[in-house]
Design an enzyme around this catalytic site. Structure first.
Site, PDB file in Angstrom:
ATOM      1  N   GLY A  34     -29.176  -3.875 -44.504  1.00  0.00           N
ATOM      2  CA  GLY A  34     -30.025  -3.217 -43.513  1.00  0.00           C
ATOM      3  C   GLY A  34     -30.653  -4.196 -42.548  1.00  0.00           C
ATOM      4  CG  ASP A  35     -32.696  -3.345 -39.337  1.00  0.00           C
ATOM      5  OD1 ASP A  35     -31.727  -2.616 -39.030  1.00  0.00           O
ATOM      6  OD2 ASP A  35     -33.872  -3.056 -39.068  1.00  0.00           O
ATOM      7  CB  CYS A  91     -23.424   8.294 -47.278  1.00  0.00           C
ATOM      8  SG  CYS A  91     -22.935   9.051 -45.703  1.00  0.00           S
ATOM      9  N   PRO A 133     -19.076  -1.008 -46.104  1.00  0.00           N
ATOM     10  CG  PRO A 133     -19.523   0.565 -47.781  1.00  0.00           C
ATOM     11  CD  PRO A 133     -19.829  -0.837 -47.360  1.00  0.00           C
ATOM     12  CG  MET A 134     -20.158   0.159 -41.555  1.00  0.00           C
ATOM     13  SD  MET A 134     -20.541  -0.913 -40.132  1.00  0.00           S
ATOM     14  CE  MET A 134     -19.272  -2.192 -40.328  1.00  0.00           C
ATOM     15  CE  LYS A 175     -24.936   0.101 -48.312  1.00  0.00           C
ATOM     16  NZ  LYS A 175     -24.221   0.092 -47.023  1.00  0.00           N
ATOM     17  N   GLY A 190     -23.225  -4.861 -41.927  1.00  0.00           N
ATOM     18  CA  GLY A 190     -22.618  -3.655 -41.379  1.00  0.00           C
ATOM     19  C   GLY A 190     -22.636  -3.631 -39.871  1.00  0.00           C
ATOM     20  NE  ARG A 191     -26.969   0.041 -38.320  1.00  0.00           N
ATOM     21  CZ  ARG A 191     -28.220   0.285 -37.952  1.00  0.00           C
ATOM     22  NH1 ARG A 191     -28.449   0.971 -36.848  1.00  0.00           N
ATOM     23  NH2 ARG A 191     -29.229  -0.140 -38.676  1.00  0.00           N
ATOM     24  CD  GLN A 232     -19.369   3.044 -50.443  1.00  0.00           C
ATOM     25  OE1 GLN A 232     -19.335   3.716 -49.422  1.00  0.00           O
ATOM     26  NE2 GLN A 232     -20.346   2.186 -50.717  1.00  0.00           N
TER      27      GLN A 232
END
Length: 320
Positions: free
Chosen positions: A200-201, A99, A6-7, A138, A222-223, A69
């Site tokens: 993450g990453d 967050c 979720p972003m 999360k 995500g990113r 979410q």
């Protein structure tokens, strides 16, 4: 085992549809995306019938399974928000306890919940009683380097009947910079029984395998997906032996595919957003997908000057 994270400001219906379309495995009906997660929805706004928040819970049939979410602090509103998400057809409800954004934590939501373990315990207990669908949480590694309490929170999460735990291996203080803490994720994986998802990453198979090797049952992307819209199919191929290829790397110096998905994304965004907002989303996507590519800086500089969507595509054609 691969989940779209979720972003906020990113994973609306248009982006989810784009990622779904781009990650169908070669010559099969199967998709490399195991589950979609919506942008996180404020229960304060949702329970006051805010139209934008209600719209954020809408999804298409081909997006299932999908998790909605929510974030917030007030237990009664979180319960009502959870019930509304279940009624909307969610396959899973996810609670945002990670967050780091100030406007979220100031109101007691996101990573702030990790600083109130007893409140979180009560909240999860009420949520578990209120809904029948699977419940996920999360979290982050903790608030800062001196307050890494992810393992304590993980025990609470498991004890209250939560079905899935996602761990973003940075602290709230780190935001999205610095190194992730694989050790804390490994400790959680080794000591709790519910599935743990690493986050993450994760940008390639090497970073993905690092999480799987320490016990994670899946990955939340995500990113890395904004930079590489084909990341799901690449990882699925490399990690699980499915047919596929390194789609993004193969097209790194060829902008044809980037242009194609920008035009497709533009069309999809028309269903959700006003014209001005569409331009912003297009600039965001092209800024990420062209990083590190030959001529990418020149292209981004030119497109940043576009005032309309028509100008954006005109500048895109001229620059390339």
């Amino acid at each position: 085992p691969l989940i779209l994270a979720p972003m906020s400001g990113v994973t609306n219906g248009a982006f989810r549809s784009l990622i779904f379309r781009e990650n169908i495995l070669n010559d099969t009906p199967q998709n490399a995306v195991g589950m979609m997660v919506t942008e996180f929805v404020s229960v304060e706004a949702l329970t006051r019938q805010n139209k934008r928040c209600i719209a954020m819970m809408r999804f298409l049939p081909d997006e299932k399974p999908i998790s909605i979410q929510i974030f917030g602090n007030d237990i009664d509103r979180m319960v009502l928000g959870a019930q509304l998400a279940e009624e909307a057809g969610a396959d899973m409800l996810d609670i945002n306890c990670g967050c780091p954004v100030p406007k979220v934590v100031r109101r007691g939501g996101g990573a702030e919940l990790m600083r109130r373990p007893e409140h979180l315990k009560q909240l999860l207990a009420e949520l578990r009683k209120a809904i029948k669908i699977p419940l996920g949480v999360k979290i982050r590694a903790g608030w800062d380097t001196t307050h890494k309490n992810a393992f304590e929170i993980a025990q609470i999460v498991e004890g209250e009947g939560v079905d899935l735990l996602t761990v973003h291996a940075r602290t709230r203080a780190q935001m999205y910079s610095g190194e992730v803490d694989y050790k804390i994720v490994e400790d959680i994986c080794s000591k709790i029984k519910i599935p743990v998802i690493g986050s993450g990453d994760i940008y390639d198979s090497m970073s993905a395998k690092r999480y799987l090797d320490i016990g994670c049952r899946g990955l939340m992307l995500g990113r890395g997906v904004i930079k590489n819209p084909w990341l799901f199919r690449e990882l699925y191929s490399e990690l699980y032996g499915a047919e596929g290829d390194n789609y993004f790397a193969r097209n790194r110096e060829n902008y044809d595919e980037i242009v194609r998905i920008l035009r497709e994304y533009s069309t999809l965004l028309e269903l959700d957003l006003p014209e001005k907002a569409i331009l912003g989303r297009l600039k965001m996507l092209v800024a990420q997908t062209t990083k590190g590519q030959i001529g990418g800086g020149r292209l981004r500089s030119a497109l940043a000057l576009a005032k309309t969507r028509e100008q954006f595509f005109e500048f895109l054609d001229v620059t390339l």
